[in-house]
Design an enzyme around this catalytic site. Structure first.
Site, PDB file in Angstrom:
ATOM      1  N   ARG A  81       0.933  -1.372   0.083  1.00  0.00           N
ATOM      2  CA  ARG A  81      -0.202   0.010   0.128  1.00  0.00           C
ATOM      3  C   ARG A  81       0.786   1.289  -0.088  1.00  0.00           C
ATOM      4  O   ARG A  81       1.729   1.439   0.983  1.00  0.00           O
ATOM      5  CB  ARG A  81      -0.874  -0.085   1.319  1.00  0.00           C
ATOM      6  CG  ARG A  81      -1.542   1.494   1.507  1.00  0.00           C
ATOM      7  CD  ARG A  81      -2.475   1.509   2.394  1.00  0.00           C
ATOM      8  NE  ARG A  81      -3.879   0.723   2.045  1.00  0.00           N
ATOM      9  CZ  ARG A  81      -4.833   0.884   2.531  1.00  0.00           C
ATOM     10  NH1 ARG A  81      -5.150   1.836   3.613  1.00  0.00           N
ATOM     11  NH2 ARG A  81      -5.936   0.309   2.026  1.00  0.00           N
TER      12      ARG A  81
ATOM     13  N   HIS B 181      -7.694   0.806  -6.107  1.00  0.00           N
ATOM     14  CA  HIS B 181      -7.706  -0.109  -4.874  1.00  0.00           C
ATOM     15  C   HIS B 181      -8.691  -1.367  -5.200  1.00  0.00           C
ATOM     16  O   HIS B 181      -9.724  -1.662  -4.908  1.00  0.00           O
ATOM     17  CB  HIS B 181      -8.657   0.549  -3.885  1.00  0.00           C
ATOM     18  CG  HIS B 181      -8.412   0.136  -2.567  1.00  0.00           C
ATOM     19  ND1 HIS B 181      -7.709  -0.802  -2.209  1.00  0.00           N
ATOM     20  CD2 HIS B 181      -8.986   0.669  -1.345  1.00  0.00           C
ATOM     21  CE1 HIS B 181      -7.985  -1.181  -0.874  1.00  0.00           C
ATOM     22  NE2 HIS B 181      -8.558  -0.296  -0.501  1.00  0.00           N
TER      23      HIS B 181
ATOM     24  N   ARG C 134     -13.375  -8.007   2.511  1.00  0.00           N
ATOM     25  CA  ARG C 134     -12.156  -7.947   2.431  1.00  0.00           C
ATOM     26  C   ARG C 134     -11.329  -9.240   2.661  1.00  0.00           C
ATOM     27  O   ARG C 134     -10.309  -9.599   1.878  1.00  0.00           O
ATOM     28  CB  ARG C 134     -11.517  -6.734   3.226  1.00  0.00           C
ATOM     29  CG  ARG C 134     -11.991  -5.151   2.711  1.00  0.00           C
ATOM     30  CD  ARG C 134     -11.755  -5.005   1.476  1.00  0.00           C
ATOM     31  NE  ARG C 134     -10.364  -4.938   1.160  1.00  0.00           N
ATOM     32  CZ  ARG C 134      -9.559  -4.122   1.532  1.00  0.00           C
ATOM     33  NH1 ARG C 134     -10.054  -3.082   1.963  1.00  0.00           N
ATOM     34  NH2 ARG C 134      -8.042  -4.006   1.260  1.00  0.00           N
TER      35      ARG C 134
ATOM     36  N   GLN D 191     -10.481  -3.819  -2.612  1.00  0.00           N
ATOM     37  CA  GLN D 191     -11.804  -3.154  -2.216  1.00  0.00           C
ATOM     38  C   GLN D 191     -12.702  -3.464  -3.171  1.00  0.00           C
ATOM     39  O   GLN D 191     -13.866  -4.058  -2.673  1.00  0.00           O
ATOM     40  CB  GLN D 191     -11.343  -1.730  -1.865  1.00  0.00           C
ATOM     41  CG  GLN D 191     -12.656  -1.189  -1.326  1.00  0.00           C
ATOM     42  CD  GLN D 191     -13.175  -1.388   0.128  1.00  0.00           C
ATOM     43  OE1 GLN D 191     -12.220  -1.578   1.048  1.00  0.00           O
ATOM     44  NE2 GLN D 191     -14.413  -1.941   0.549  1.00  0.00           N
TER      45      GLN D 191
ATOM     46  N   CYS E 160     -16.217   2.100   1.049  1.00  0.00           N
ATOM     47  CA  CYS E 160     -14.975   1.371   1.368  1.00  0.00           C
ATOM     48  C   CYS E 160     -14.599   1.532   3.000  1.00  0.00           C
ATOM     49  O   CYS E 160     -13.803   0.678   3.369  1.00  0.00           O
ATOM     50  CB  CYS E 160     -14.019   1.585   0.509  1.00  0.00           C
ATOM     51  SG  CYS E 160     -13.419   3.460   0.480  1.00  0.00           S
TER      52      CYS E 160
ATOM     53  N   ASP F 263     -17.118   7.739  -1.328  1.00  0.00           N
ATOM     54  CA  ASP F 263     -15.662   7.384  -0.483  1.00  0.00           C
ATOM     55  C   ASP F 263     -15.418   8.712   0.037  1.00  0.00           C
ATOM     56  O   ASP F 263     -16.087   9.852  -0.341  1.00  0.00           O
ATOM     57  CB  ASP F 263     -14.677   7.132  -1.614  1.00  0.00           C
ATOM     58  CG  ASP F 263     -13.311   6.724  -0.912  1.00  0.00           C
ATOM     59  OD1 ASP F 263     -13.242   6.902   0.424  1.00  0.00           O
ATOM     60  OD2 ASP F 263     -12.360   6.790  -1.651  1.00  0.00           O
TER      61      ASP F 263
HETATM   62  N1  NVA Z   1      -9.858   7.122  -1.364  1.00  0.00           N
HETATM   63  C1  NVA Z   1      -9.424   6.665   0.078  1.00  0.00           C
HETATM   64  C2  NVA Z   1      -9.742   5.047   0.114  1.00  0.00           C
HETATM   65  C3  NVA Z   1      -9.383   4.724   1.484  1.00  0.00           C
HETATM   66  C4  NVA Z   1      -9.741   3.178   1.698  1.00  0.00           C
HETATM   67  C5  NVA Z   1      -7.827   6.846   0.255  1.00  0.00           C
HETATM   68  O1  NVA Z   1      -7.111   6.872  -0.755  1.00  0.00           O
HETATM   69  O2  NVA Z   1      -7.655   7.505   1.270  1.00  0.00           O
HETATM   70  N1   CP Z   2     -10.924   0.231   3.105  1.00  0.00           N
HETATM   71  C1   CP Z   2      -9.649   0.270   3.230  1.00  0.00           C
HETATM   72  O1   CP Z   2      -8.926  -0.064   2.713  1.00  0.00           O
HETATM   73  O2   CP Z   2      -9.637   0.543   4.588  1.00  0.00           O
HETATM   74  P1   CP Z   2      -8.228   0.742   5.390  1.00  0.00           P
HETATM   75  O3   CP Z   2      -7.500   1.992   4.865  1.00  0.00           O
HETATM   76  O4   CP Z   2      -8.701   0.903   6.950  1.00  0.00           O
HETATM   77  O5   CP Z   2      -7.341  -0.242   5.000  1.00  0.00           O
END
Ligand code: NVA
Ligand code: CP
Length: 305
Positions: A102, A129, A292, A132, A264, A224
């Site tokens: 990540r 992502h 997930r 997800q 998400c 989101d």
């Molecule tokens: N769009 C958000 C998704 C978090 C799971 C981010 O990238 O922070």
């Molecule tokens: N939805 C998601 O990816 O959550 P986290 O940022 O908590 O991993």
């Protein structure tokens, strides 16, 4: 399939097979049937951003598959001090059976996947992502009994979620509508790729500024956060522009009567969604979070067994 970087890279059949395997592993887990498919294998998990769901679901999932998850915070490994992705890949492939990452730049993940001989799983970049969306499609299937022909509406920021939702819907045979403000549209290259995927699947993609148009007759309404990880400095400006994109009861009422609400998570109540919707009877957010685990077990089992 060596890696999971983008759902755009997968065939429809590969996406549907992952969903089927996720559902099977979920059933086995509920019935107490062990599935040590990755016994003796190790997954390295590189995080340069925060996480609750992704970290816990990958760690627990790897453990349930009989393997070992190794958490690698970027603060603690040399990658965070400037060691190259190339050298990191060449070292980690000597110890590990797979890498989950990540991070911010999507190109870092594609580079890691190119350099490493072992599978690489994208657990969120600024662009995509995919894990997800596999969980979300699994959740939609469980609630609707089918995926084919459903309408999936996404409202809000043209971000990593919006991009992966377009790719996932095209591959899994759903129609998709995306409503974003002018200033925060989806990435143009992703939209071009998605259009080609929708053409191949014969399904519809609507890209609009109008949230009502997107939500009209939808089976799934998704939003989101307006402020993704790394965008904290833009918070005030974004909140101003995104206000007309709040998913509230009025907007949600344009969807089908039995539509479900998805997010998400993490969610910010009173901004992208009201309490009435996210905590209402048609919200399936915690099913998504649970899935997930099952969807990612399917990904790991498919790539690493
Ligand atoms: N769009 C958000 C998704 C978090 C799971 C981010 O990238 O922070
Ligand atoms: N939805 C998601 O990816 O959550 P986290 O940022 O908590 O991993």
């Amino acid at each position: 399939m060596k890696d999971l970087i983008s759902l755009h890279d997968l065939t429809s059949e590969e996406v549907l097979d992952l969903l089927k395997l996720g559902l099977k592993l979920k059933k086995e887990l509920k019935e107490g049937i062990p599935h040590p498919i990755l016994k003796g294998k190790t997954l390295g998990m590189i995080f340069t951003k925060s996480s609750t769901r992704t970290r816990v679901s990958f760690e627990v999932g790897m453990t349930q598959l009989g393997g070992y998850p190794l958490f690698l915070s970027s603060n603690d490994i040399q990658l965070g001090r400037g060691e190259t992705i190339h050298d990191t890949a060449k070292v980690l492939e000597r110890y590990l059976d797979g890498i989950m990452i990540r991070t911010f730049a999507h190109s870092d993940v594609t580079e890691l996947a190119e350099e490493a001989s072992i599978p690489v799983i994208n657990a969120l970049t600024d662009l995509l992502h995919p894990c997800q969306v596999l969980a979300d499609l699994m959740t939609a299937y469980e609630h609707k009994g089918r995926l084919e022909g459903l309408k999936f509406a996404y409202i809000g920021d043209g971000n990593n979620m919006a991009h992966s939702i377009m790719y996932g819907c095209a591959k899994a045979g759903l129609d998709c509508a995306i409503a974003t403000p002018e200033q925060y549209q989806c990435n143009a290259e992703v939209v071009e790729n998605a259009k080609a995927d929708f053409k191949a699947s014969g399904k519809n993609l609507i890209i609009t500024r109008d949230p009502v148009e997107a939500v009209k007759d939808a089976d799934i309404v998704y939003t989101d956060t307006w402020v993704s990880m790394g965008q904290e400095a833009e918070k005030a400006e974004r909140q101003k522009i995104f206000t007309p994109y709040t998913v509230d009861g009025k907007l949600f009422s344009n969807a089908k009567e039995d539509a479900v609400f998805m997010h998400c998570l993490p969610a910010y109540r009173g901004f992208e969604v009201t309490e009435e919707v996210i905590d209402g009877p048609r919200s399936v957010i915690f099913d998504e979070a649970e899935n997930r685990l099952h969807a990612q077990k399917a990904v790991m089992a498919t790539l690493m067994a």
